[in-house]
Scaffold this motif. Sequence first.
Motif, PDB file in Angstrom:
ATOM      1  N   GLU A 152       0.844  -1.195   0.000  1.00 18.97           N
ATOM      2  CA  GLU A 152       0.000   0.000   0.000  1.00 18.97           C
ATOM      3  C   GLU A 152       0.875   1.238   0.000  1.00 18.97           C
ATOM      4  O   GLU A 152       2.041   1.198   0.428  1.00 18.97           O
ATOM      5  N   PHE A 172       1.370   5.124   1.336  1.00 16.60           N
ATOM      6  CA  PHE A 172       0.993   5.954   2.472  1.00 16.60           C
ATOM      7  C   PHE A 172       1.299   7.408   2.146  1.00 16.60           C
ATOM      8  O   PHE A 172       2.415   7.746   1.743  1.00 16.60           O
ATOM      9  N   HIS A 209      -3.998   5.523   3.620  1.00 10.89           N
ATOM     10  CA  HIS A 209      -3.377   4.308   3.096  1.00 10.89           C
ATOM     11  C   HIS A 209      -4.234   3.786   1.948  1.00 10.89           C
ATOM     12  O   HIS A 209      -5.456   3.676   2.084  1.00 10.89           O
ATOM     13  N   THR A 253      -4.380   0.548  -0.871  1.00  3.47           N
ATOM     14  CA  THR A 253      -3.826  -0.712  -1.362  1.00  3.47           C
ATOM     15  C   THR A 253      -3.486  -0.602  -2.839  1.00  3.47           C
ATOM     16  O   THR A 253      -4.280  -0.094  -3.638  1.00  3.47           O
TER      17      THR A 253
END
Length: 425
Positions: free
Chosen positions: A373, A375, A382, A384
Motif C-alpha cells: 500500500e 501511504f 493508506h 492498497t
Amino acid sequence: MFSPRFLLLRSAASLTTRSLCTGGVSPGGRAPDMAEVRNRLREIVGASTNWSDHQHAMTERVSLSSMLAKSQQDLPAKTMKDSYLEVHLPLGSEPQLREKYLTFHNTVRFGRILEDLDSLAVLISYSHTHNPALKRTPLSIVTALVDKIDMRQHVIYPDCDIKFTGHVTWVGKTSIEAKMHMSQYRDGAYSPVLDATFVMVARDPENKRAAFVNPLKPAGSDEDMIFQEGEANKTRRVELSTASLLKVAPTDEERKIVHSLFLNTLDTKTVSFSSRVLPPNSVWMEDAKLKGLEICHPQERNIFNRIFGGFLMRKAYELGWANASSYGGCRPRLVAVDDILFQKPVDIGSLLLLNSQVCYTQGKYIQVRVHSEVFDPLTRQHNTTNVFHFTFVSDRDVPSIIPKTYGESMLYLDGKRHFNQTVEA
C-alpha cells in the motif's frame, strides 16, 4: 503449466528475426536481450531515459489520443505468430550482467526474473497491437494481473544462459493474455525452468481509460485450443473473484476448518472462549509477519512515469522469501506465484509499505501473502496497490500456522485456497 501446443510456435525460426515489434534485428541476427527489450519499449511510447525529458515526453503523449480506435472492429485481426518473441539473458557469457542477478548463495535472484517477465509481457502485447503506420503508439499497456507462474525447476544457475519465449494467447476488447516460457542452457540443451501467464490491459495515452486492442484470430485447430484455454482462464478468474472471502461467507467445509482450529486452541482448564493456548509445533499468525518500506525514486519508473510493476514484484517476492525463510528456519524454494493483482499504480515519490504474512502451511509448504500500500504522510491515508501470493517449499516440515481472530481465519482460508490451486496445477 503450459500446454505443449504453446511450444509449437517456437518452431517458427524466422519470427525471432523480426522480434521487438518489428523494430529491427539485433546485431549478427541474434535474438535480442533484455536491455534491447526495454530500449524498444521506450521507443514505442516515446519515452526518454532522462528524467526531465521523460516528463516532457509523457505530456506530449496526450496528443496521441486522436489515434485511438473507436471500436475493436476498426482494428485488423492479428495471429499468435505476430506477437511471438524470443529474448536471451546471457548470464553464462556476460559476467558483468551476471553480477546483477547473482545472490549470495550463488543462485539467480528470482526478483530480477520477475522484472524481466513483466517487461517481456508488455513488449509481447505491443507486438500484437503494432501499427506500422504509426511512429509512436497511442496505447498505454500495463500489467493488470500475474495469473500464474509455475516453477518447473527449482534451481536457476547463475552461469548459464537463459532464454525467454512468449506470445499472446487470448484477447478481449481491451485486455490481453500473454504466456511466456523460460528455459536455461545446460549440458548442451535448453531445459524448462518456468511457465508464466500475465494479463495486460490497454489504456489511453494518459492511462485514464480503457482502449481497444486488435482482435486475435487463431490460425488452425492448435491455436484455437490455446485461445479456448484463455477463455477458460478468464472464466476461472471471474469465478474466483465472485467467490472471494471479501465478498461472500466461507463454505460449509471451510467453516468447519475454522471452528476446528478454534477448538484446538481452547484452554481446557478454563470454561472460556477467550482463553487460548498455542498447540505444540505451531505459531500464531500474528507472529509470522515481516514488514518493509520503500521510497519510490524516479530510477524505478516505468515507461509511463509510474513505478515499474516488475520492481514492485521483486520487492514483494524478496520480502515474502525472507519471511518464509525466517518462518521455516532454512532457505525455501519457490514453487509458484499466482494471482498478483495490480489494483492501483504507484506514483513516483510514494512511500510504499509492504506487509508479508505467512497465512497457510502444510507439511513442508509455506503460503505467503504480501500486501502493498502507499501511504500519504500529508493526508495520513493508506491505499492498497497490490496483493501478492507466493508458495514456497522448505527442506523440512514447518510449524503449523494458527489464526487467532476471525480476520486471520479468513487469511488462513484464502491462503489454503491459493495453495490448493497450486497443488492442482
